[in-house]
Design a protein around this motif. Structure first.
Motif, PDB file in Angstrom:
ATOM      1  N   GLY A 113      -4.891   2.433  -6.277  1.00 50.26           N
ATOM      2  CA  GLY A 113      -4.452   2.499  -7.668  1.00 50.26           C
ATOM      3  C   GLY A 113      -5.178   3.592  -8.428  1.00 50.26           C
ATOM      4  O   GLY A 113      -4.575   4.344  -9.211  1.00 50.26           O
ATOM      5  N   ALA A 114      -6.478   3.711  -8.170  1.00 47.28           N
ATOM      6  CA  ALA A 114      -7.268   4.741  -8.846  1.00 47.28           C
ATOM      7  C   ALA A 114      -6.793   6.130  -8.443  1.00 47.28           C
ATOM      8  O   ALA A 114      -6.636   7.025  -9.291  1.00 47.28           O
ATOM      9  N   ALA A 141      -8.055  -6.187  -1.078  1.00 41.13           N
ATOM     10  CA  ALA A 141      -8.113  -5.962  -2.531  1.00 41.13           C
ATOM     11  C   ALA A 141      -8.838  -4.667  -2.885  1.00 41.13           C
ATOM     12  O   ALA A 141      -8.369  -3.891  -3.724  1.00 41.13           O
ATOM     13  N   ALA A 142      -9.986  -4.408  -2.232  1.00 40.78           N
ATOM     14  CA  ALA A 142     -10.772  -3.219  -2.585  1.00 40.78           C
ATOM     15  C   ALA A 142      -9.965  -1.949  -2.329  1.00 40.78           C
ATOM     16  O   ALA A 142      -9.919  -1.048  -3.172  1.00 40.78           O
ATOM     17  N   LEU A 178      -7.366  -1.418  -4.973  1.00 43.70           N
ATOM     18  CA  LEU A 178      -7.920  -0.880  -6.222  1.00 43.70           C
ATOM     19  C   LEU A 178      -8.140   0.625  -6.100  1.00 43.70           C
ATOM     20  O   LEU A 178      -7.839   1.385  -7.029  1.00 43.70           O
ATOM     21  N   TRP A 179      -8.667   1.069  -4.930  1.00 47.55           N
ATOM     22  CA  TRP A 179      -8.887   2.502  -4.732  1.00 47.55           C
ATOM     23  C   TRP A 179      -7.575   3.262  -4.732  1.00 47.55           C
ATOM     24  O   TRP A 179      -7.468   4.348  -5.306  1.00 47.55           O
ATOM     25  N   SER A 190       0.837  -1.206   0.000  1.00 41.20           N
ATOM     26  CA  SER A 190       0.000   0.000   0.000  1.00 41.20           C
ATOM     27  C   SER A 190       0.868   1.251   0.000  1.00 41.20           C
ATOM     28  O   SER A 190       0.508   2.262  -0.608  1.00 41.20           O
TER      29      SER A 190
END
Lengths: 249, 222
Positions: free
Chosen positions: B198-199, B191-192, B195-196, B133
């Motif tokens: 990364g966004a 995982a969620a 993804l955030w 992270s």
């Protein structure tokens, strides 16, 4: 030049704004004070109590309009920031200078009333819920703009720096708006939307709507008054300001 | 592309010769980890539950401190003016500069984070997510912090002001970064949150260099 471009260029002239804005100030002030008086008395005294929350829900008549304005004023600053950077319009720069402290104040009111409402309803003065946290962040974003403006001595440069920051900060506002749906924690989703009928009876939401418009009008009056002061300060060396001061005194 | 390569090579060289600028944020991180460890009391279990989020805050503050030196030297010796005047895409030059800066600060912090996590009793299954992270989060923090650094570079003592400006903008990155670390440490899937993160990094990569460029142009007029 078309009529719109002429109007747009005139709008950018501080003097033109100053000459025209006095009636606006009086109008906004009258509308704001009247509506806030009617809406607040109606909301606090005559609207029916909530079947679950009793009378404590009545703080929404202050909380919802101030929270709404807190977000709207920041977006308005972001738009003004684009105008400053693209057209170098002085008046938009002054708008940011005047709006930042006012926005900070309404955000403070929203946080304070939210905390007072949260104590009986959630059982805590403060909860790290997505939306309350985002509004606190919004407060600090306003603070950042005020602090940056104060730190830079040259007015035009302070204005452009604040414009960049206002645009960057505006990215945060959608996060505030949608954080409720993303994280869906304690704070209930917005009660009034444009697309669906409100879940409240009219005797509850009509005074809220009146207060909402009243808050907007009153803040508009503050902004016009602040802008007029800012124009006089920035153009203090101009001949028309000296003439005006002579006539006024 | 040559402007990017030239900028990265030059900034690595400057970072190597002015090593203190890169060492200070890392030393700050290590020291605050020690202070946190000492302030938490002897309950290892409680420390391990709080530590992933705390390591994230400390890495965030160290990144913030690191961005203070990002443009200052260049501003003082006139290099920044050349950067604005050279006529090639400022976006690319800024991105290259931030990449070089991240390699000597954020990347080092990321590499050190498992060690810091281990010392603060983070369970072993939480360490990869902590480092992962931070690998996604620290570049985003560098990009956002650079906006504040660029806005305040011309002011004598900009450090504290830059913090006031940048820290509120760090909040979304912190929420998902600390969220990923905490989820993994407690055995859930991060995982969620990844993804955030990364966004957010993708958004920062594409938008922040523009804002940094604009801010540098404003600051260069002082």
């Amino acid at each position: 030049m078309g009529r719109f471009t002429t109007w747009f260029h005139r709008m950018g002239s501080p003097r033109w704004f100053f000459d025209l804005s006095r009636p606006w100030l009086v109008g906004f002030l009258a509308v704001g004070v009247t509506l806030l008086g009617v809406g607040t008395v109606w909301g606090l005294g005559f609207a029916p109590p909530d079947y679950q929350q009793g009378d404590s829900y009545r703080i929404i008549y202050i909380h919802v309009p101030s929270a709404h304005l807190a977000e709207a004023l920041y977006v308005a600053m972001g738009v003004a920031g684009i105008v400053v950077l693209v057209w170098r319009m002085k008046l938009a720069d002054m708008f940011i200078a005047v709006t930042a402290p006012v926005g900070m104040a309404v955000t403070g009111i929203a946080l304070l009333t939210g905390a007072i409402w949260g104590r009986p309803t959630w059982g805590a003065w403060w909860v790290w819920d997505a939306r309350t946290t985002s509004v606190l962040v919004l407060f600090f974003l306003y603070l950042g703009i005020v602090a940056l403006r104060q730190a830079i001595p040259r007015a035009d440069q302070a204005g452009r720096a604040a414009a960049v920051l206002a645009i960057v900060g505006t990215v945060n506002v959608p996060i505030i708006k949608y954080s409720v749906d993303w994280w869906l924690t304690l704070h209930q989703p917005a009660s009034i939307t444009f697309t669906a009928a409100p879940a409240m009876p009219p005797s509850m939401w009509v005074p809220l709507l009146i207060n909402m418009v009243g808050f907007y009008a009153l803040v508009a009056a503050f902004l016009v008054a602040g802008l007029r002061n800012e124009v006089l300060l920035r153009e203090a060396d101009a001949q028309w300001v000296r003439d005006w001061l002579e006539r006024a005194s | 592309m040559s402007i990017a390569v030239a900028q990265v090579r030059r900034d690595f060289l400057v970072a190597f010769r002015a090593r203190a600028d890169a060492v200070h944020p890392v030393a700050f991180f290590a020291l605050t980890v020690v202070l946190f460890g000492l302030s938490m009391g002897p309950d290892r279990q409680a420390m391990g539950e709080l530590a992933p989020g705390m390591v994230w805050v400390l890495a965030l503050l160290a990144t913030m401190m690191g961005t203070d030196t990002l443009f200052r030297r260049d501003f003082e010796d006139g290099t920044l003016e050349q950067l604005l005047l050279h006529g090639r895409p400022l976006f690319v030059a800024v991105l290259a500069k931030l990449f070089a800066h991240w390699c000597v600060t954020g990347l080092v912090l990321t590499a050190l984070s498992p060690l810091a996590g281990l010392m603060l009793q983070v369970p072993a299954e939480g360490l990869p997510a902590l480092a992962g992270s931070l690998a996604l989060g620290t570049p985003a923090l560098t990009l956002i912090g650079a906006i504040a650094a660029a806005l305040t570079v011309g002011l004598g003592r900009g450090g504290m002001l830059a913090a006031v400006i940048a820290l509120p903008l760090f909040v979304p990155v912190l929420i998902f970064g600390a969220g990923a670390s905490l989820a993994a440490a407690s055995g859930a899937s991060p995982a969620a949150e990844f993804l955030w993160l990364g966004a957010l990094l993708a958004a920062a990569l594409t938008l922040a260099p523009f804002a940094v460029g604009l801010a540098l142009r404003v600051s260069q007029e002082y």
